[in-house]
Design a protein around this motif. Structure first.
Motif, PDB file in Angstrom:
ATOM      1  N   TYR A   1       0.846  -1.191   0.000  1.00 32.84           N
ATOM      2  CA  TYR A   1       0.000   0.000   0.000  1.00 32.84           C
ATOM      3  C   TYR A   1       0.887   1.248   0.000  1.00 32.84           C
ATOM      4  O   TYR A   1       1.940   1.287   0.643  1.00 32.84           O
ATOM      5  N   ALA A   2       0.463   2.280  -0.733  1.00 31.90           N
ATOM      6  CA  ALA A   2       1.219   3.538  -0.777  1.00 31.90           C
ATOM      7  C   ALA A   2       0.243   4.700  -0.885  1.00 31.90           C
ATOM      8  O   ALA A   2      -0.623   4.706  -1.761  1.00 31.90           O
ATOM      9  N   ASP A   3       0.385   5.674   0.013  1.00 34.87           N
ATOM     10  CA  ASP A   3      -0.465   6.870  -0.065  1.00 34.87           C
ATOM     11  C   ASP A   3       0.295   8.128   0.344  1.00 34.87           C
ATOM     12  O   ASP A   3      -0.305   9.134   0.719  1.00 34.87           O
TER      13      ASP A   3
ATOM     14  N   GLU B   1       6.501   3.349 -10.791  1.00 29.10           N
ATOM     15  CA  GLU B   1       5.540   3.409 -11.892  1.00 29.10           C
ATOM     16  C   GLU B   1       5.504   2.081 -12.648  1.00 29.10           C
ATOM     17  O   GLU B   1       6.534   1.556 -13.068  1.00 29.10           O
TER      18      GLU B   1
ATOM     19  N   VAL C   1       8.127   7.639  -6.644  1.00 29.17           N
ATOM     20  CA  VAL C   1       6.935   7.478  -7.487  1.00 29.17           C
ATOM     21  C   VAL C   1       7.338   7.068  -8.896  1.00 29.17           C
ATOM     22  O   VAL C   1       6.740   6.172  -9.504  1.00 29.17           O
TER      23      VAL C   1
ATOM     24  N   GLU D   1       3.424  -1.578   3.580  1.00 29.07           N
ATOM     25  CA  GLU D   1       3.177  -0.184   3.203  1.00 29.07           C
ATOM     26  C   GLU D   1       4.510   0.512   2.974  1.00 29.07           C
ATOM     27  O   GLU D   1       5.478   0.291   3.719  1.00 29.07           O
TER      28      GLU D   1
ATOM     29  N   VAL E   1       2.112  -2.597  -6.259  1.00 26.73           N
ATOM     30  CA  VAL E   1       1.910  -1.399  -5.445  1.00 26.73           C
ATOM     31  C   VAL E   1       0.484  -0.898  -5.625  1.00 26.73           C
ATOM     32  O   VAL E   1       0.038  -0.658  -6.749  1.00 26.73           O
ATOM     33  N   GLU E   2      -0.232  -0.763  -4.523  1.00 31.66           N
ATOM     34  CA  GLU E   2      -1.613  -0.279  -4.516  1.00 31.66           C
ATOM     35  C   GLU E   2      -1.618   1.177  -4.070  1.00 31.66           C
ATOM     36  O   GLU E   2      -1.332   1.493  -2.914  1.00 31.66           O
ATOM     37  N   TRP E   3      -1.937   2.082  -4.997  1.00 31.41           N
ATOM     38  CA  TRP E   3      -1.945   3.502  -4.661  1.00 31.41           C
ATOM     39  C   TRP E   3      -3.292   3.881  -4.067  1.00 31.41           C
ATOM     40  O   TRP E   3      -4.336   3.663  -4.668  1.00 31.41           O
TER      41      TRP E   3
ATOM     42  N   LYS F   1      -5.404   0.515   4.685  1.00 29.92           N
ATOM     43  CA  LYS F   1      -4.026   0.006   4.701  1.00 29.92           C
ATOM     44  C   LYS F   1      -3.878  -1.204   5.619  1.00 29.92           C
ATOM     45  O   LYS F   1      -2.962  -2.010   5.427  1.00 29.92           O
TER      46      LYS F   1
END
Length: 307
Positions: free
Chosen positions: A158-160, A186, A182, A215, A191-193, A209
């Motif tokens: 997870y990435a936020d 790409e 980032v 994460e 990776v779940e944005w 998350k």
């Protein structure tokens, strides 16, 4: 040996990082008893961004200073300035951000606002109401009680994290800026944005998350990041880039994976995620105890009784 007139217990002092120059120049010369120092409350990397090398040396070589607990600590730089006395330096986690929302209404994306601005200029769903630290902790604890174990979670990352001019700093030769990360990530389908472009409510983000095994959390305006400690408490294994905090992750035996910039994205594979989850399984279960406020205060207060 300390003079007999000194008290048996040392003093515990807290000084914001922005006030350290003044503290060393004006206050330290007048201190007459042993003391333990805590420094934080800012984004400066300690000690060298808070004062010059001579001040660091003066402070660390003061015989009355027993230990110095620092947020955003660069232990190597402290060692260069303080020599053998750098052994007095201690890592102090930045922990959770419970203060921002306690201070007043909060615009999703990173601003505090007054009530008038909220009602006149902003859509209602862009603003989170003020809540006390205790209320915020209770929300987090409710999620923790219901979250799945690591082996039952989605095997993705997870990435936020936010990317803007404020979070463009690079920390050390082995680090990545957020914008570089980032670009590196790409096209990586593991990776779940998330985060809704910074407009997702924090409770929703926490619940989301907590479904994932991993994460990504990177340094932002400061070396340490609140997101890292949220992720750890939510049962995630943190993936980050190398910095002067690497030793803290190892020393505290936290479930943190440090990746080099050259292979930051290519290292995130199903095989590696599976292996990292197995390697860190035991650490995840112990995170809550290691990050409790009482544990850290007992550690710090314990050093006031070492004279």
């Amino acid at each position: 040996m300390l003079p007999p007139r000194l008290p048996r217990a040392a003093a515990l002092l807290y000084v914001c990082s922005s006030s350290m120059r003044s503290f060393v120049r004006r206050i330290v010369p007048s201190i007459r008893q042993p003391f333990v120092l805590m420094t934080g409350g800012g984004d400066a990397t300690l000690p060298m961004e808070a004062m010059d090398g001579q001040q660091v040396k003066t402070l660390l070589q003061n015989r009355l200073l027993l230990s110095w607990w620092c947020q955003n600590l660069n232990e190597e730089e402290g060692g260069e300035a303080g020599g053998r006395q750098a052994a007095k330096l201690r890592f102090l986690p930045i922990g959770l951000d419970l203060h921002t929302r306690a201070a007043g209404p909060y615009i999703l994306g990173g601003m505090q606002v007054g009530i008038g601005l909220r009602t006149v200029l902003l859509p209602w769903n862009w603003v989170e109401k003020a809540s006390s630290p205790r209320e915020q902790e209770e929300v987090l604890e409710q999620i923790r009680r219901r979250m799945k174990r690591s082996e039952e979670r989605i095997l993705r990352v997870y990435a936020d994290f936010q990317v803007n001019a404020k979070y463009g700093r690079r920390f050390g030769a082995g680090g990545l800026t957020r914008a570089e990360a980032v670009k590196e990530l790409e096209g990586n389908e593991l990776v779940e944005w998330g985060g809704g472009g910074g407009r997702q409510r924090r409770e929703m983000a926490w619940r989301e998350k907590s479904k994932f095994a991993f994460e990504i959390s990177l340094p932002g305006n400061g070396l340490d990041c609140h997101r890292t400690w949220e992720a750890l408490l939510l049962g995630c294994i943190v993936i980050t880039t190398s910095s002067s905090l690497d030793r803290m992750w190892r020393k505290l035996e936290l479930p943190v994976v440090v990746l080099p910039p050259s292979s930051f994205s290519s290292s995130i594979t199903v095989g590696n995620l599976t292996r990292w989850r197995e390697e860190h399984a035991g650490k995840i279960a112990r995170v809550g105890d290691k990050l409790s406020n009482s544990l850290w205060m007992n550690r710090i207060l314990g050093e006031t009784n070492t004279i």
